[in-house]
Design a protein around this motif. Structure first.
Motif, PDB file in Angstrom:
ATOM      1  N   LEU A 412      -6.614  11.293  12.755  1.00 54.49           N
ATOM      2  CA  LEU A 412      -8.020  11.034  12.464  1.00 54.49           C
ATOM      3  C   LEU A 412      -8.180  10.430  11.077  1.00 54.49           C
ATOM      4  N   ARG A 413      -7.421  10.931  10.106  1.00 55.44           N
ATOM      5  CA  ARG A 413      -7.495  10.416   8.733  1.00 55.44           C
ATOM      6  C   ARG A 413      -7.108   8.932   8.687  1.00 55.44           C
ATOM      7  N   ARG A 414      -6.167   8.527   9.542  1.00 54.33           N
ATOM      8  CA  ARG A 414      -5.761   7.117   9.561  1.00 54.33           C
ATOM      9  C   ARG A 414      -6.815   6.243  10.233  1.00 54.33           C
ATOM     10  N   GLN A 415      -7.530   6.827  11.167  1.00 59.05           N
ATOM     11  CA  GLN A 415      -8.489   6.043  11.946  1.00 59.05           C
ATOM     12  C   GLN A 415      -9.858   5.963  11.280  1.00 59.05           C
ATOM     13  N   ASN A 428     -10.163   9.670  -8.951  1.00 56.45           N
ATOM     14  CA  ASN A 428      -9.532  10.462 -10.008  1.00 56.45           C
ATOM     15  C   ASN A 428      -9.558   9.671 -11.318  1.00 56.45           C
ATOM     16  N   PRO A 429     -10.254  10.169 -12.348  1.00 52.69           N
ATOM     17  CA  PRO A 429     -10.387   9.391 -13.590  1.00 52.69           C
ATOM     18  C   PRO A 429      -9.079   9.204 -14.333  1.00 52.69           C
ATOM     19  N   ARG A 430      -8.031   9.984 -13.991  1.00 51.54           N
ATOM     20  CA  ARG A 430      -6.752   9.881 -14.693  1.00 51.54           C
ATOM     21  C   ARG A 430      -5.777   8.922 -14.011  1.00 51.54           C
ATOM     22  N   MET A 431      -6.160   8.403 -12.870  1.00 56.35           N
ATOM     23  CA  MET A 431      -5.270   7.503 -12.132  1.00 56.35           C
ATOM     24  C   MET A 431      -5.699   6.049 -12.322  1.00 56.35           C
ATOM     25  N   ARG A 432      -4.713   5.163 -12.400  1.00 57.98           N
ATOM     26  CA  ARG A 432      -5.008   3.743 -12.463  1.00 57.98           C
ATOM     27  C   ARG A 432      -5.480   3.268 -11.090  1.00 57.98           C
ATOM     28  N   VAL A 433      -6.195   2.156 -11.096  1.00 56.64           N
ATOM     29  CA  VAL A 433      -6.772   1.644  -9.863  1.00 56.64           C
ATOM     30  C   VAL A 433      -5.701   1.362  -8.811  1.00 56.64           C
ATOM     31  N   ARG A 434      -4.532   0.870  -9.245  1.00 60.86           N
ATOM     32  CA  ARG A 434      -3.471   0.569  -8.273  1.00 60.86           C
ATOM     33  C   ARG A 434      -3.038   1.834  -7.531  1.00 60.86           C
ATOM     34  N   ASP A 435      -2.982   2.951  -8.239  1.00 59.53           N
ATOM     35  CA  ASP A 435      -2.567   4.206  -7.614  1.00 59.53           C
ATOM     36  C   ASP A 435      -3.679   4.789  -6.750  1.00 59.53           C
ATOM     37  N   LEU A 436      -4.929   4.620  -7.189  1.00 53.43           N
ATOM     38  CA  LEU A 436      -6.056   5.119  -6.408  1.00 53.43           C
ATOM     39  C   LEU A 436      -6.151   4.413  -5.061  1.00 53.43           C
ATOM     40  N   ILE A 437      -6.010   3.087  -5.091  1.00 48.94           N
ATOM     41  CA  ILE A 437      -6.144   2.322  -3.850  1.00 48.94           C
ATOM     42  C   ILE A 437      -4.974   2.587  -2.910  1.00 48.94           C
ATOM     43  N   GLU A 439      -3.156   5.309  -2.671  1.00 49.67           N
ATOM     44  CA  GLU A 439      -2.960   6.717  -2.311  1.00 49.67           C
ATOM     45  C   GLU A 439      -3.069   7.004  -0.815  1.00 49.67           C
ATOM     46  N   PRO A 440      -4.017   6.394  -0.079  1.00 50.26           N
ATOM     47  CA  PRO A 440      -4.089   6.693   1.361  1.00 50.26           C
ATOM     48  C   PRO A 440      -2.840   6.271   2.146  1.00 50.26           C
ATOM     49  N   LEU A 441      -1.998   5.396   1.566  1.00 52.30           N
ATOM     50  CA  LEU A 441      -0.782   4.950   2.257  1.00 52.30           C
ATOM     51  C   LEU A 441       0.355   5.950   2.122  1.00 52.30           C
ATOM     52  N   LEU A 442       0.228   6.893   1.192  1.00 42.12           N
ATOM     53  CA  LEU A 442       1.305   7.849   0.958  1.00 42.12           C
ATOM     54  C   LEU A 442       1.267   8.936   2.017  1.00 42.12           C
ATOM     55  N   LEU A 443       2.344   9.118   2.725  1.00 41.00           N
ATOM     56  CA  LEU A 443       2.412  10.116   3.783  1.00 41.00           C
ATOM     57  C   LEU A 443       2.544  11.505   3.195  1.00 41.00           C
ATOM     58  N   PRO A 444       1.879  12.502   3.791  1.00 37.78           N
ATOM     59  CA  PRO A 444       2.005  13.877   3.295  1.00 37.78           C
ATOM     60  C   PRO A 444       3.444  14.349   3.316  1.00 37.78           C
ATOM     61  N   GLY A 445       3.892  14.902   2.200  1.00 37.23           N
ATOM     62  CA  GLY A 445       5.263  15.411   2.122  1.00 37.23           C
ATOM     63  C   GLY A 445       6.308  14.363   1.843  1.00 37.23           C
ATOM     64  N   GLU A 446       5.913  13.095   1.780  1.00 33.89           N
ATOM     65  CA  GLU A 446       6.870  12.010   1.518  1.00 33.89           C
ATOM     66  C   GLU A 446       6.311  11.109   0.420  1.00 33.89           C
ATOM     67  N   PRO A 447       6.282  11.600  -0.808  1.00 28.88           N
ATOM     68  CA  PRO A 447       5.716  10.788  -1.901  1.00 28.88           C
ATOM     69  C   PRO A 447       6.534   9.523  -2.148  1.00 28.88           C
ATOM     70  N   VAL A 448       5.829   8.426  -2.247  1.00 29.80           N
ATOM     71  CA  VAL A 448       6.447   7.133  -2.523  1.00 29.80           C
ATOM     72  C   VAL A 448       5.666   6.499  -3.663  1.00 29.80           C
ATOM     73  N   ALA A 449       6.347   5.925  -4.627  1.00 28.97           N
ATOM     74  CA  ALA A 449       5.671   5.308  -5.771  1.00 28.97           C
ATOM     75  C   ALA A 449       4.700   4.238  -5.285  1.00 28.97           C
ATOM     76  N   ILE A 493      -7.497   0.197   2.910  1.00 29.39           N
ATOM     77  CA  ILE A 493      -6.094  -0.205   2.768  1.00 29.39           C
ATOM     78  C   ILE A 493      -5.224   0.311   3.910  1.00 29.39           C
ATOM     79  N   CYS A 494      -5.593   1.419   4.519  1.00 29.76           N
ATOM     80  CA  CYS A 494      -4.789   1.938   5.626  1.00 29.76           C
ATOM     81  C   CYS A 494      -5.270   1.426   6.984  1.00 29.76           C
ATOM     82  N   GLU A 495      -6.101   0.387   6.966  1.00 38.35           N
ATOM     83  CA  GLU A 495      -6.570  -0.302   8.164  1.00 38.35           C
ATOM     84  C   GLU A 495      -7.183   0.651   9.188  1.00 38.35           C
ATOM     85  N   PRO A 496      -8.228   1.374   8.796  1.00 41.50           N
ATOM     86  CA  PRO A 496      -8.883   2.276   9.744  1.00 41.50           C
ATOM     87  C   PRO A 496      -9.685   1.497  10.773  1.00 41.50           C
TER      88      PRO A 496
END
Length: 592
Positions: A412-415, A428-437, A439-449, A493-496
């Motif tokens: 559901l989160r992807r859709q 998140n005010p501490r994150m850069r825009v590149r990381d904010l945008i 973030e939805p592509l990062l899979l739970p439990g599998e952090p990727v830069a 970005i995750c093409e919902p």
């Protein structure tokens, strides 16, 4: 209160008013003459200098700002610029009244409402003791607060936003001031509450013969209540004149741009809303109304048309309603239990949603309108899997929300993705825009830069009209409209398949609102999204959505094609909402 003066003597005269912060000029050479009983609107976008001007007139500027010029109030024999705090305290509340945009910031949270209204009387020696307390209840009744005696015993946080604003108005009018200044008093209010507040302000100044300086960025509000308009940009008055003249025949390009961006019934030849920069071919709404019915609404202007919206329910969208529903809600109920207010009383229940049922087809633009407390946000939270229903079924893109655990809602989160009203609250005010945008592509439990997704981030920044270097900056370095673009990029970005927008333009200036609405319409078409758009602004939903559902007290009281519901509303509540909507026709909504 001072003795009455001849009507020929101006109530307020301002000349050469300048306000600066060091070398930066915030207000430059502001001038105004306001007569008794006159209603003047000061309009402009955020940062134009409107509120700074109001603070300068009332002696409420921060100490770090410098001010010079002349401010004369009839009956006061000294210049208000440079007057002492003691002198200004005698004028504020007695000769002038002020209604601020955010009443929670202006009201004392530790003092009961009735006492605060009474204080406005006792401070100026108008009344004292029990007489002031009794008069405070009368004043609360005069602004149509339900059960004014009970409201007088309440604290500000126990009242709704509209009720708190009524308290502010009661305080401002307590001593029958000669001049009432209202600084964005209806910005955060629902459409019907806004209409009621404007009526109260109009009646209040009319009964007292007071002058009114009404500050707003909402041109429809100014058109409904003001005799004369001043347009401010970057601290400078760029145009002024009678409301009908300014709104029908604007002389300055910026004024025409503001009118164009405010007019959600006018679109260019491509069906897009006008913006400040694209307003050259715009014909003001007030001027269009004067064109005979047999003639085209916008004659001899090739790049300007008047349409229901960019989306209207025409043949291009007729097949949408026959498609398989992407969202199916049936018999949805949500009940919340409040904590015990007494040891001997059972916890009370709040029925946020009551038997809600509807379907949204793939590719549809589905609008949900209603006032605060109608259940709109609760419904969105359930659609997004952020809350669970008490009973009923909610299927989103084949995923059943009711009863599902968090790990079962990943698909559901992807859709489905959400764009919230306040991007600063969701980014998140501490994150850069590149990381904010990314973030939805990062899979739970599998952090990727996030840098591994730099290409997709750059693509989304381009799609929402932001430069590539925006990726390296932080949210606070952007304007409100730019932050909302970042939030949209993050959602897409995750093409919902489904984009849910919760009041995404309610906090934006009219010119930025038009840009974001155009962007949303373009992206919905480009990515073939299904849109669920929630708003209390009927004009925005009318422009963007082909279908609308009207919510009231947790129920859907009416739904159908947007044009049909707006043109011939059947339910009493819908009729009231439509009747309360303001237009750009000067003086058409409220009696003068």
């Amino acid at each position: 209160m001072s003795e009455p003066h001849p009507a020929s003597v101006p109530l307020l005269e301002v000349a050469g008013l300048r306000v600066s912060a060091g070398s930066r000029m915030l207000v430059k050479d502001f001038a105004l003459t306001l007569a008794r009983g006159e209603r003047v609107g000061l309009i402009g976008e955020s940062g134009s200098g409107k509120s700074v001007t109001a603070a300068a007139l009332t002696g409420l500027l921060p100490e770090e700002l410098q001010i010079c010029g002349t401010v004369r109030l009839d009956g006061v024999h000294y210049n208000l610029v440079g007057a002492s705090d003691r002198q200004m305290s005698r004028i504020r509340g007695q000769r002038t009244g002020m209604v601020f945009q955010e009443p929670l910031s202006a009201l004392n949270p530790l003092m009961r409402v009735g006492r605060q209204v009474a204080e406005a009387l006792t401070q100026h020696g108008t009344l004292s003791g029990h007489a002031a307390a009794a008069r405070s209840v009368e004043l609360l009744a005069s602004v149509q607060l339900p059960d004014p005696a009970e409201a007088a015993r309440a604290y500000p946080h126990q009242l709704s936003g509209g009720q708190r604003q009524r308290v502010m108005l009661a305080m401002a009018l307590a001593n029958d001031p000669d001049l009432l200044i209202c600084d964005e008093p209806t910005t955060a209010l629902d459409v019907s509450v806004q209409h009621q507040m404007l009526q109260l302000i109009s009646d209040g100044v009319a009964r007292r013969g007071s002058g009114l300086l009404f500050i707003t960025h909402d041109l429809a509000v100014a058109a409904s209540i003001c005799d004369r308009i001043l347009v401010m940009r970057d601290g400078v008055l760029v145009e002024q004149g009678a409301t009908a003249d300014v709104f029908t025949r604007p002389q300055h390009d910026y004024t025409r741009g503001l009118l164009a961006a405010s007019d959600l019934d006018a679109t260019d030849s491509s069906g897009r809303l006008f913006t400040v920069s694209s307003a050259a071919g715009y014909v003001p709404a007030a001027a269009r109304k004067r064109v005979p019915a047999a003639e085209p609404a916008v004659p001899d202007v090739p790049n300007s048309t008047v349409s229901e919206s960019a989306r209207p329910d025409d043949g291009a969208h007729s097949d949408i309603r026959d498609a398989e529903p992407l969202i199916r809600v049936s018999g949805l109920n949500r009940t919340y239990r409040r904590g015990r207010s007494s040891l001997f009383r059972a916890p009370s229940e709040v029925h946020a949603l009551r038997d809600v049922s509807f379907e949204v087809a793939a590719g549809q633009r589905f609008g949900i309108v209603g006032e605060s407390g109608s259940g709109k946000s609760t419904l969105l939270r359930i659609l997004a899997g952020l809350d669970q229903p008490t009973s009923g079924s909610v299927q989103v893109a084949g995923n059943e929300v009711a009863g599902s655990r968090e790990n079962e809602l990943l698909e559901l989160r992807r859709q489905l993705q959400i764009v919230f009203q306040d991007p600063m609250g969701s980014l998140n005010p501490r994150m850069r825009v590149r990381d904010l945008i990314a973030e939805p592509l990062l899979l739970p439990g599998e952090p990727v830069a996030a840098r591994h997704h730099a290409g997709r981030v750059a693509e989304m920044l381009n799609a929402v009209g932001l430069p590539p270097d925006a990726a390296e900056r932080f949210p606070h370095q952007f304007s409100g409209g730019q932050r909302q673009r970042i939030a949209i990029a993050r959602a897409l970005i995750c093409e919902p398949r489904i984009l849910v927008a919760d009041e995404p333009v309610s906090a934006l200036d009219v010119s930025v609102r038009a840009q974001v609405l155009n962007l949303l319409a373009d992206l919905v078409d480009k990515y073939r999204l299904t849109l669920v758009f929630v708003s209390h602004d009927l004009g925005v939903v009318k422009h963007l959505c082909d279908t609308v559902a009207v919510m009231h007290q947790g129920r859907i009281v009416e739904s159908g094609p947007t044009g049909q519901v707006y043109a011939a509303p059947e339910h009493e509540y819908t009729q009231r909402l439509v009747a309360s909507s303001l237009s750009l026709q000067p003086g058409s909504s409220l009696p003068t």
